[in-house]
Design a protein around this motif. Structure first.
Motif, short mmCIF file in Angstrom:
data_model
loop_
_atom_site.label_atom_id
_atom_site.label_comp_id
_atom_site.label_asym_id
_atom_site.label_seq_id
_atom_site.Cartn_x
_atom_site.Cartn_y
_atom_site.Cartn_z
N SER A 18 73.38 21.35 12.80
CA SER A 18 73.85 20.60 13.97
C SER A 18 74.74 19.43 13.56
O SER A 18 75.80 19.19 14.15
CB SER A 18 72.67 20.03 14.78
OG SER A 18 71.91 21.07 15.33
N ASP B 216 63.44 23.70 10.58
CA ASP B 216 63.97 22.49 11.22
C ASP B 216 65.10 21.87 10.41
O ASP B 216 66.05 21.33 10.98
CB ASP B 216 62.85 21.44 11.38
CG ASP B 216 62.43 21.30 12.82
OD1 ASP B 216 62.12 22.34 13.44
OD2 ASP B 216 62.43 20.16 13.31
N GLU B 217 64.99 21.92 9.07
CA GLU B 217 66.08 21.37 8.24
C GLU B 217 67.34 22.18 8.45
O GLU B 217 68.44 21.65 8.46
CB GLU B 217 65.69 21.37 6.76
CG GLU B 217 64.95 20.12 6.37
CD GLU B 217 64.35 20.18 4.98
OE1 GLU B 217 64.06 21.29 4.50
OE2 GLU B 217 64.18 19.12 4.38
N THR C 17 63.32 21.43 17.96
CA THR C 17 63.03 20.84 16.64
C THR C 17 61.80 19.94 16.76
O THR C 17 61.31 19.67 17.85
CB THR C 17 64.20 19.99 16.14
OG1 THR C 17 64.39 18.90 17.06
CG2 THR C 17 65.48 20.80 16.04
N THR D 19 68.24 23.78 11.24
CA THR D 19 68.88 23.49 12.53
C THR D 19 69.45 22.07 12.55
O THR D 19 70.56 21.88 13.03
CB THR D 19 67.91 23.69 13.71
OG1 THR D 19 66.67 23.07 13.42
CG2 THR D 19 67.64 25.15 13.98
N THR D 20 68.74 21.10 12.00
CA THR D 20 69.27 19.73 12.10
C THR D 20 70.47 19.52 11.17
O THR D 20 71.44 18.88 11.55
CB THR D 20 68.18 18.66 11.82
OG1 THR D 20 67.53 18.98 10.59
CG2 THR D 20 67.14 18.66 12.90
N THR D 21 70.42 20.10 9.95
CA THR D 21 71.56 19.94 9.04
C THR D 21 72.79 20.66 9.60
O THR D 21 73.90 20.14 9.55
CB THR D 21 71.20 20.49 7.63
OG1 THR D 21 70.08 19.77 7.14
CG2 THR D 21 72.36 20.34 6.66
N LYS E 289 74.95 21.48 18.55
CA LYS E 289 73.59 22.01 18.56
C LYS E 289 73.58 23.36 17.84
O LYS E 289 74.41 24.22 18.12
CB LYS E 289 73.08 22.21 19.99
CG LYS E 289 71.67 22.84 20.03
CD LYS E 289 71.10 22.91 21.43
CE LYS E 289 69.73 23.59 21.46
NZ LYS E 289 68.67 22.88 20.73
N ASP F 70 61.76 16.90 16.49
CA ASP F 70 62.13 15.75 17.30
C ASP F 70 61.84 15.98 18.78
O ASP F 70 61.37 15.08 19.48
CB ASP F 70 63.63 15.48 17.14
CG ASP F 70 63.87 14.16 16.48
OD1 ASP F 70 62.88 13.57 15.98
OD2 ASP F 70 65.03 13.70 16.48
#
Lengths: 303, 341
Positions: free
Chosen positions: A174, A167-168, B90, A170-172, A187, B92
């Motif tokens: 993005s 998750d880190e 994710t 993909t979010t970082t 995304k 979220d």
């Protein structure tokens, strides 16, 4: 010209690959590799090359902080959050290869110059290093309301840190597509492929194109950027010319009438991991590039 | 008392078959009819899970959180489940789904990559959701290898581990051996999710039941990726005739299939060459519509794209490879034509 002294914290895959690349740098002198595991293969390899290595953790570096100017963090986001204030206190500049995202996000051909004086810079993720340059290349010619990337790496090249924190990643990544790449909305998708023999790292970049885009300008800008990245990551290449699709796309950044797709492959230099692990290679190659720029800036810009 | 728990995935796996264009009205009607027939769990998400709306997999017609909320409103007894694929969705997205009222989180990973799901399974627990570990493309791994991955999921605290035949490539024996190997080593429940590319989805589900499976997935009319899924109404009818209680009204689910789901895609259930090839070559069933579109765009054959994807051992999520393969086939064809002149 004297070289700038540096250290690596973290003796896993990334730290060890970085060690081999720093050995070849004309600007940086690797003086210490720090790990926590006495059995670490990376520390054994460092000693084999005659580089000082310790498994007693980051305190060893901090006790000797006056010997070094730059530290490369190759641990995990969690560990970096513990270490970062201590580096700052000790006067060490830091190139952070974890997805901790404490300092500004840096991609060499996009925004290195603007951040070279920062005390802590973050290299996002391997997928971020591979794809944000392309988004920037498109965004400098036209509006990019939405950008999306798919980064596929061989399962064997994803270490436990990546696996437990996908998750880190993909979010970082993005966040970097918009903050660094210049897309309005981004995304990132990551896929692990266990095929044997392992696949080369692959990245697909989709950019939604704002009205009035110029097809040649977009394509040429992408080609120029691929050339620029391949200067420091020789195995970075396009699988084919950029593909333009005209259709109505309902993207999260708004409706657009066209998109461009760039299919990229990254073959590693094979320093520590075999060449399929282009994902490790692009991170460590970018780290060396950024470290060298920091060193040159600290030495008054002389190179 | 039902012998197994059925999860109907028409509104998640079926999303692939309609290129993720489900409307709120369709979702309300399908949930209401399945719920009335007694289906205990109904899955609602983008086909590639929450957060799947994208260039790579196709943008959703309607925001899936909106669809999940609508489903929760319609369901009187059924639980609403969501699928989430780490790397695509994710944490979220999972939080939003829980807020929207979903109570079952199905965390889907390629069958060799169970260890990327630990943080999502933990989050599902914190959100008070029931968690399911979903091992996709299970035909690509040995029964023993699959059992090891299932043990990891069990150790993360899932309530159920699913054996997922995403390519519809398992023979009856393949399904039996995998379910049995997993069943032997886990303390949690075990489920099976079958695709119908070899026309074996119902047979494999029944064989899995003989191996002690606790949960089975279906899609009404089979609406789903590739040649479709295990058709819920046929599974229910076959079970009831075999004396296996499903807890679902056979005539009610047939009506739901014929009157509510069938009109969405009247041709569902035909296993044409492309659908069969997915099962034969062991290719991720969700690639089908993407491959058909790429075949048209690049003037190549869908069949050749699917066979090449099988050769390259592409896994779920790698839809971007379809463009790459189609362009390469186009280049090869052009080169062959030049050589022939």
């Amino acid at each position: 010209m004297s070289k700038t002294a540096c250290a690596i914290v973290g003796s896993g895959n990334i730290g060890t690959d970085l060690m081999y690349k720093l050995q070849r740098s004309p600007h940086l002198e690797l003086g210490l590799v720090v790990g926590v595991d006495p059995e670490s293969d990376g520390l054994a390899k460092a000693r084999g090359l005659g580089i000082d290595a310790t498994h007693d953790g980051v305190d060893v570096l901090l006790d000797r902080a006056d010997e070094f100017s730059i530290v490369f963090e190759a641990t995990s986001a969690w560990v970096h959050r513990q270490n970062a204030p201590r580096y700052a206190e000790a006067g060490l500049k830091c190139v952070d290869l974890t997805p901790a995202k404490l300092g500004p996000l840096v991609v060499p051909p996009v925004n290195m110059g603007a951040n070279v004086a920062a005390d802590n810079v973050n290299l996002i993720t391997c997928g971020g290093q591979a794809t944000t340059p392309i988004i920037h290349a498109v965004a400098r010619t036209c509006e990019v309301p939405y950008a999306e990337i798919v980064s596929t790496v061989a399962s064997l090249s994803a270490g436990p840190g990546t696996r437990q924190n996908i998750d880190e990643f993909t979010t970082t990544t993005s966040a970097a597509l918009s903050e660094v790449g210049g897309a309005r909305y981004g995304k990132a998708i990551m896929v692990l492929n266990p095929a044997d023999p392992p696949i080369l790292m692959r990245n697909t970049v989709f950019c939604a194109l704002g009205d009035g885009y110029d097809r040649d300008a977009v394509a040429n800008s992408i080609l120029a950027m691929v050339d620029e990245v391949s200067q420091y990551v020789p195995g970075y290449r396009l699988k084919s010319d950029p593909v333009f699709d005209e259709d109505l796309f309902h993207t999260p950044g708004g409706d657009v009438k066209a998109r461009v797709v760039a299919l990229l492959e990254v073959e590693g230099a094979g320093d520590y991991f075999p060449p399929y692990a282009g994902n490790l290679d692009i991170m460590t190659a970018s780290a060396v590039r950024v470290g060298e720029a920091m060193a040159q800036s600290m030495n008054g810009g002389a190179s | 008392m039902a012998r197994f728990r059925l999860t109907d995935s028409t509104l998640r796996d079926g999303s692939h078959a309609v290129a993720h264009q489900f409307t709120e009205d369709q979702v309300r009607r399908v949930v209401s009819s399945l719920d009335a027939a007694g289906v205990p769990v109904i899955e609602v998400s983008h086909g590639d899970g929450v957060g799947g709306s994208s260039f790579n997999y196709g943008f959703s017609h309607t925001d899936e959180m909106h669809l999940i909320r609508a489903a929760v409103e319609e369901a009187k007894q059924a639980k609403i489940a969501v699928l989430m694929v780490p790397g695509i969705g994710t944490k979220d997205d999972l939080r939003k789904a829980a807020d929207a009222g979903a109570t079952v989180a199905r965390i889907a990973v390629h069958c060799t990559e169970a260890d990327i799901s630990q943080q999502h399974i933990a989050l599902a627990g914190e959100l008070g959701m029931e968690s399911v570990g979903f091992l996709m493309m299970a035909s690509m791994i040995s029964p023993e290898g699959l059992a090891e991955q299932a043990q990891l999921l069990d150790s993360y605290g899932v309530g159920t581990v699913y054996v997922v035949d995403s390519a519809g490539a398992m023979t009856i024996d393949d399904a039996r051996r995998r379910v049995s190997a997993v069943k032997k080593v886990v303390s949690c429940q075990v489920g099976i999710h079958a695709h119908n590319n070899l026309s074996l989805a119902v047979a494999n589900s029944l064989a899995a039941l003989e191996e002690g499976v606790d949960q089975i997935d279906g899609c009404t009319t089979g609406l789903g990726a590739g040649a479709g899924n295990c058709p819920t109404e046929i599974l229910v009818a076959a079970c009831e005739k075999s004396g296996i209680s499903t807890g679902i009204d056979p005539l009610g689910i047939m009506d739901a299939a014929q009157d509510t789901v069938r009109p969405i895609r009247p041709d569902q259930g035909v296993i044409d060459r492309d659908g069969l090839l997915l099962g034969y070559a062991g290719v991720y069933a969700s690639f089908l519509l993407h491959a058909k579109r790429a075949a048209e765009r690049y003037g190549v054959d869908t069949k050749d794209i699917l066979l090449e994807l099988g050769e390259r051992k592409v896994v779920g999520g790698q839809e971007d490879m379809i463009i790459d393969v189609a362009m390469e086939l186009q280049r090869r064809a052009a080169a062959a034509q030049v050589a022939g002149q």
